[in-house]
Scaffold this motif. Structure first.
Motif, PDB file in Angstrom:
ATOM      1  N   GLY A  38       0.812  -1.210   0.000  1.00 27.51           N
ATOM      2  CA  GLY A  38       0.000   0.000   0.000  1.00 27.51           C
ATOM      3  C   GLY A  38       0.849   1.265   0.000  1.00 27.51           C
ATOM      4  N   PHE A  39       1.923   1.244   0.798  1.00 28.84           N
ATOM      5  CA  PHE A  39       2.822   2.400   0.820  1.00 28.84           C
ATOM      6  C   PHE A  39       3.478   2.605  -0.536  1.00 28.84           C
ATOM      7  CE2 PHE A  39       7.222   3.950   1.461  1.00 28.84           C
ATOM      8  CZ  PHE A  39       6.911   5.253   1.831  1.00 28.84           C
ATOM      9  N   GLU A  40       3.904   1.513  -1.173  1.00 26.49           N
ATOM     10  CA  GLU A  40       4.518   1.630  -2.492  1.00 26.49           C
ATOM     11  C   GLU A  40       3.566   2.303  -3.483  1.00 26.49           C
ATOM     12  OE1 GLU A  40       7.564  -2.210  -2.396  1.00 26.49           O
ATOM     13  OE2 GLU A  40       5.505  -2.473  -3.127  1.00 26.49           O
ATOM     14  N   GLN A  41       2.299   1.928  -3.450  1.00 25.60           N
ATOM     15  CA  GLN A  41       1.327   2.545  -4.366  1.00 25.60           C
ATOM     16  C   GLN A  41       1.083   4.002  -3.993  1.00 25.60           C
ATOM     17  OE1 GLN A  41      -0.116   1.028  -7.238  1.00 25.60           O
ATOM     18  NE2 GLN A  41      -0.346   3.250  -7.504  1.00 25.60           N
ATOM     19  N   ASP A  42       0.957   4.293  -2.702  1.00 21.68           N
ATOM     20  CA  ASP A  42       0.725   5.670  -2.258  1.00 21.68           C
ATOM     21  C   ASP A  42       1.887   6.580  -2.667  1.00 21.68           C
ATOM     22  OD1 ASP A  42      -1.598   4.751  -1.098  1.00 21.68           O
ATOM     23  OD2 ASP A  42      -0.857   4.873   0.971  1.00 21.68           O
ATOM     24  N   PHE A  43       3.115   6.091  -2.480  1.00 19.81           N
ATOM     25  CA  PHE A  43       4.273   6.925  -2.799  1.00 19.81           C
ATOM     26  C   PHE A  43       4.412   7.081  -4.313  1.00 19.81           C
ATOM     27  CE2 PHE A  43       8.996   7.838  -2.630  1.00 19.81           C
ATOM     28  CZ  PHE A  43       8.848   9.085  -2.035  1.00 19.81           C
ATOM     29  N   ALA A  44       4.107   6.021  -5.059  1.00 24.01           N
ATOM     30  CA  ALA A  44       4.118   6.127  -6.520  1.00 24.01           C
ATOM     31  C   ALA A  44       3.107   7.152  -6.995  1.00 24.01           C
ATOM     32  CB  ALA A  44       3.827   4.757  -7.146  1.00 24.01           C
ATOM     33  N   ASP A  45       1.931   7.172  -6.390  1.00 23.45           N
ATOM     34  CA  ASP A  45       0.903   8.153  -6.751  1.00 23.45           C
ATOM     35  C   ASP A  45       1.386   9.570  -6.424  1.00 23.45           C
ATOM     36  OD1 ASP A  45      -0.721   6.091  -7.577  1.00 23.45           O
ATOM     37  OD2 ASP A  45      -1.955   6.089  -5.757  1.00 23.45           O
ATOM     38  N   TYR A  46       2.026   9.736  -5.284  1.00 20.31           N
ATOM     39  CA  TYR A  46       2.533  11.058  -4.887  1.00 20.31           C
ATOM     40  C   TYR A  46       3.578  11.556  -5.884  1.00 20.31           C
ATOM     41  CZ  TYR A  46       5.329  14.517  -2.392  1.00 20.31           C
ATOM     42  OH  TYR A  46       6.039  15.653  -2.063  1.00 20.31           O
ATOM     43  N   LEU A  47       4.478  10.675  -6.281  1.00 16.38           N
ATOM     44  CA  LEU A  47       5.538  11.067  -7.203  1.00 16.38           C
ATOM     45  C   LEU A  47       5.044  11.180  -8.647  1.00 16.38           C
ATOM     46  CD1 LEU A  47       8.444   8.715  -6.010  1.00 16.38           C
ATOM     47  CD2 LEU A  47       8.155  11.141  -5.445  1.00 16.38           C
ATOM     48  N   GLY A  48       4.025  10.401  -8.981  1.00 16.77           N
ATOM     49  CA  GLY A  48       3.652  10.245 -10.383  1.00 16.77           C
ATOM     50  C   GLY A  48       4.545   9.244 -11.078  1.00 16.77           C
ATOM     51  N   ALA A  49       5.067   8.280 -10.317  1.00 18.31           N
ATOM     52  CA  ALA A  49       5.992   7.273 -10.838  1.00 18.31           C
ATOM     53  C   ALA A  49       5.241   5.998 -11.203  1.00 18.31           C
ATOM     54  CB  ALA A  49       7.070   6.963  -9.808  1.00 18.31           C
ATOM     55  N   ALA A  50       5.781   5.271 -12.175  1.00 13.75           N
ATOM     56  CA  ALA A  50       5.143   4.029 -12.595  1.00 13.75           C
ATOM     57  C   ALA A  50       5.310   2.930 -11.557  1.00 13.75           C
ATOM     58  CB  ALA A  50       5.728   3.581 -13.938  1.00 13.75           C
ATOM     59  N   GLN A  51       6.496   2.855 -10.944  1.00 15.36           N
ATOM     60  CA  GLN A  51       6.818   1.775 -10.018  1.00 15.36           C
ATOM     61  C   GLN A  51       7.545   2.331  -8.798  1.00 15.36           C
ATOM     62  OE1 GLN A  51       6.140  -1.604 -10.539  1.00 15.36           O
ATOM     63  NE2 GLN A  51       5.083  -1.057 -12.441  1.00 15.36           N
ATOM     64  N   VAL A  52       7.237   1.821  -7.619  1.00 11.62           N
ATOM     65  CA  VAL A  52       7.990   2.114  -6.401  1.00 11.62           C
ATOM     66  C   VAL A  52       8.226   0.805  -5.662  1.00 11.62           C
ATOM     67  CG1 VAL A  52       7.856   3.107  -4.073  1.00 11.62           C
ATOM     68  CG2 VAL A  52       7.342   4.533  -6.056  1.00 11.62           C
TER      69      VAL A  52
END
Length: 382
Positions: A38-52
């Motif tokens: 969940g954190f990986e998805q949240d941080f990816a959304d914050y950055l606008g990154a494809a993968q975290v």
């Protein structure tokens, strides 16, 4: 904190953190699992990154990225010498050789000219670029200067959350950007790091390598329908994030925009009081197209060590970022005198750098005490 003392930094924690941690403890699953995902998805959304991919630290992130690039052993990896020792250690632990890059004294980061000069000494296989203090480097320009493909460049974004260049958030489109959630960082968890990547295959390699290179982590093996069987396809590290850390990170992420707003406010107050002071150089002020993360408020002063002692007597704690790697005993022995002599601007500027207190919980009153003590120390050298 007692009396008029001002600590260099105090970590901030969102009000939701205690409940988030208790929920993880009550769940019965505390290591890498659903909260980490969940954190990986949240941080990816914050950055606008494809993968975290969440990992144990930024240092581990750097090493994992170098390993996942599958470079030939002993490859030359460009890196600024003005960096934290962990970044140099990551290159060495991955089995490669650091090649030091000098900085531009106005930005405190390498320029295309200094990168090209370092690349001319040895054909580099990869490069680590660093967002010093929160100043977002021009990754594309440095990549071109090094003569490298973007898939061989790692962005050290330990100081980077909240930064952007030309409207692009740091880490949003990087092949590999490494973040830190250490206690002093803009989004503190205590320990922890992450790799953001635009390439799913690369992210998947890092994801496997963060847990020994295993094809499946414990959560996937023991969740309903999972199988105990796994494979090890490449040699990795023990560098995973836990669900306890991830739950803290998810709560912290919601508070980050307000913390960044406050950092900017404090920087503006420092600038209003300090810019133009005799004997003071304040770098990183050519900010067209730049959204600085303001992890650090760095200044340059003469007689830096004496200034630190005077400020400490006045109850103000400061720090230095960083002692150049080429001045460290172990690296001098590994790299040799010629390599360590290749960064003269870093050597000169490194003797002048001083970081003043900067964190969201710093009150206007305490900041005014910092400014008063600092300007008094400057006047004494007047």
């Amino acid at each position: 904190m007692t009396g008029s003392s001002v600590p260099f930094t105090v970590p901030s924690f969102a009000g939701e953190v205690p409940d988030a941690v208790v929920k993880v403890l009550d769940s019965g699953w505390v290591t890498t699992g659903p909260q980490t995902a969940g954190f990986e998805q949240d941080f990816a959304d914050y950055l606008g990154a494809a993968q975290v991919v969440a990992v144990a630290s930024c240092t581990a992130a750097l090493e994992l990225c170098l390993r996942a690039m599958e470079l030939p052993p002993g490859s030359a990896v460009l890196t600024p010498s003005l960096t934290f020792c962990g970044a140099i250690n990551a290159i060495l632990h991955a089995g490669h050789r650091p090649v030091l890059v000098d900085i531009d004294e106005d930005t405190l980061v390498p320029s295309p000219e200094t990168v090209a000069a370092a690349a001319a000494r040895v054909a580099p296989a990869a490069m680590i670029v660093q967002n010093q203090g929160g100043y977002p480097v021009d990754v594309a320009a440095l990549t071109e200067a090094a003569g490298l493909d973007r898939t061989r460049v790692i962005e050290d974004a330990a100081h980077g959350p909240g930064a952007a260049r030309d409207g692009a958030t740091v880490g949003s489109s990087s092949f590999a950007a490494c973040f830190s959630f250490y206690a002093t960082k803009n989004m503190p968890i205590g320990e922890g790091g992450a790799v953001a990547s635009s390439d799913q295959d690369f992210a998947d390699r890092v994801r496997a390598m963060r847990l020994h290179g295993m094809s499946k982590d414990s959560w996937k093996r023991y969740m309903p329908g999972g199988s105990w069987r796994y494979d090890v396809r490449s040699v990795g590290l023990k560098a995973n994030m836990t669900d306890i850390q991830a739950s803290i990170g998810r709560a912290q992420l919601s508070a980050l925009p307000e913390w960044q707003r406050r950092r900017g406010e404090l920087v503006a107050r420092y600038d209003a009081s300090l810019l133009g002071s005799p004997g003071l150089v304040v770098p990183q002020r050519d900010l067209e197209g730049i959204q600085h993360a303001w992890h650090l408020y760095q200044v340059r002063v003469q007689e830096r060590d004496a200034m630190i002692a005077e400020l400490e007597k006045a109850g103000v704690s400061t720090s230095v970022h960083f002692i150049p790697a080429n001045q460290m005993t172990a690296y001098r022995e590994i790299l040799g005198e010629d390599e360590c002599a290749a960064v003269p601007v870093t050597d000169r500027v490194g003797e002048e750098l001083l970081s003043l207190p900067l964190y969201p919980g710093l009150s206007d009153e305490l900041q005014d005490r910092v400014v008063g003590a600092f300007t008094e120390a400057l006047r004494a050298r007047g």
